[in-house]
Motif scaffolding. Sequence first.
Motif, PDB file in Angstrom:
ATOM      1  N   THR A   5      55.840  17.069  53.345  1.00 42.60           N
ATOM      2  CA  THR A   5      56.624  18.203  53.671  1.00 42.60           C
ATOM      3  C   THR A   5      56.977  17.780  55.394  1.00 42.60           C
ATOM      4  OG1 THR A   5      55.313  19.635  52.553  1.00 42.60           O
ATOM      5  CG2 THR A   5      56.534  20.278  54.305  1.00 42.60           C
ATOM      6  N   GLN A   6      58.276  17.834  55.664  1.00 45.02           N
ATOM      7  CA  GLN A   6      58.759  17.514  56.878  1.00 45.02           C
ATOM      8  C   GLN A   6      59.576  18.720  57.292  1.00 45.02           C
ATOM      9  OE1 GLN A   6      60.173  13.256  55.320  1.00 45.02           O
ATOM     10  NE2 GLN A   6      60.656  13.503  57.466  1.00 45.02           N
ATOM     11  N   PRO A   7      59.708  19.130  58.460  1.00 46.24           N
ATOM     12  CA  PRO A   7      60.965  19.709  59.151  1.00 46.24           C
ATOM     13  C   PRO A   7      62.118  19.616  58.550  1.00 46.24           C
ATOM     14  CG  PRO A   7      60.255  18.614  60.733  1.00 46.24           C
ATOM     15  CD  PRO A   7      59.377  18.437  59.913  1.00 46.24           C
ATOM     16  N   ILE A   8      63.123  20.318  58.065  1.00 41.87           N
ATOM     17  CA  ILE A   8      64.611  20.027  57.462  1.00 41.87           C
ATOM     18  C   ILE A   8      65.399  19.521  58.526  1.00 41.87           C
ATOM     19  CG2 ILE A   8      66.481  20.870  56.505  1.00 41.87           C
ATOM     20  CD1 ILE A   8      64.893  23.095  55.207  1.00 41.87           C
ATOM     21  N   SER A   9      65.320  19.878  59.805  1.00 41.69           N
ATOM     22  CA  SER A   9      65.937  19.330  60.865  1.00 41.69           C
ATOM     23  C   SER A   9      65.683  19.521  62.347  1.00 41.69           C
ATOM     24  CB  SER A   9      67.544  20.041  60.970  1.00 41.69           C
ATOM     25  OG  SER A   9      67.385  21.427  61.124  1.00 41.69           O
ATOM     26  N   MET A  10      66.050  18.662  63.248  1.00 44.61           N
ATOM     27  CA  MET A  10      65.726  18.865  64.670  1.00 44.61           C
ATOM     28  C   MET A  10      66.730  18.440  65.572  1.00 44.61           C
ATOM     29  SD  MET A  10      62.004  17.081  64.465  1.00 44.61           S
ATOM     30  CE  MET A  10      61.489  17.430  66.199  1.00 44.61           C
ATOM     31  N   ILE A  20      58.333  13.679  65.021  1.00 44.33           N
ATOM     32  CA  ILE A  20      58.714  14.271  63.723  1.00 44.33           C
ATOM     33  C   ILE A  20      57.404  14.289  63.053  1.00 44.33           C
ATOM     34  CG2 ILE A  20      60.002  14.296  61.853  1.00 44.33           C
ATOM     35  CD1 ILE A  20      62.007  12.846  63.178  1.00 44.33           C
ATOM     36  N   CYS A  22      55.021  14.633  59.712  1.00 45.61           N
ATOM     37  CA  CYS A  22      55.204  14.772  58.454  1.00 45.61           C
ATOM     38  C   CYS A  22      53.681  15.360  57.868  1.00 45.61           C
ATOM     39  CB  CYS A  22      55.276  13.658  57.801  1.00 45.61           C
ATOM     40  SG  CYS A  22      55.476  13.398  55.963  1.00 45.61           S
ATOM     41  N   THR A 105      64.198  14.519  57.353  1.00 48.18           N
ATOM     42  CA  THR A 105      64.268  15.333  58.574  1.00 48.18           C
ATOM     43  C   THR A 105      65.669  15.114  59.185  1.00 48.18           C
ATOM     44  OG1 THR A 105      61.833  15.846  59.175  1.00 48.18           O
ATOM     45  CG2 THR A 105      63.582  16.170  61.003  1.00 48.18           C
TER      46      THR A 105
END
Lengths: 111, 111
Positions: A5-10, A20, A22, A105
């Motif tokens: 699971t990672q953030p969708i955007s940064m 980033i 994970c 991401t």
Amino acid sequence: LAKTTQPISMDSYEGQEVNITCSHNNIATNDYITWYQQFPSQGPRFIIQGYKTKVTNEVASLFIPADRKSSTLSLPRVSLSDTAVYYCLVGDMSGNTPLVFGKGTRLSVIA
Amino acid sequence: DAGITQSPRYKITETGRQVTLMCHQTWSHSYMFWYRQDLGHGLRLIYYSAAADITDKGEVPDGYVVSRSKTENFPLTLESATRSQTSVYFCASKISGNTIYFGEGSWLTVV
């Protein structure tokens, strides 16, 4: 297969350090953590790989805590050319596990 | 590096037609993969192969057929193309572990 699971955007400004994270809660004992970078209209390319603690190369650093349930890709002093999608994968080194990419991401570096 | 090549790079086809995307690698890597990437989304594994004559389904195999009669070739066939199969297709290969080398992609549009 260990799910990540990672953030969708940064978003980040040029010159800043970007981290980033994970999450891979069900990582197996034999699994390694690998990060890939993908520019628009290109295939992903390998950035860095590690098993535990810290790994550093000319592009990035990878931090892995003792429980290995997460990892952090660190990009020092990003530039506009670092704008890309970054993927975190876990898998064992035997190669028998098919590598499944998540959504990654999307990092946008702003001038 | 041109160790893995895909053809055609761009293809427009009609619904119901059969389409074959070719993938050739010059490294003699054991493992080969096919991924699809829809606009704005991550990579999804279609099929993979651990060696010649050995293939396995990935996350989204329906509607696709693969073969691996020679180590260096891994063609992907859409037996009856549908609009939902409009995508960018990436072929990849590796010796072992988690370092994958990707081709440049094949852009397929089904109209």
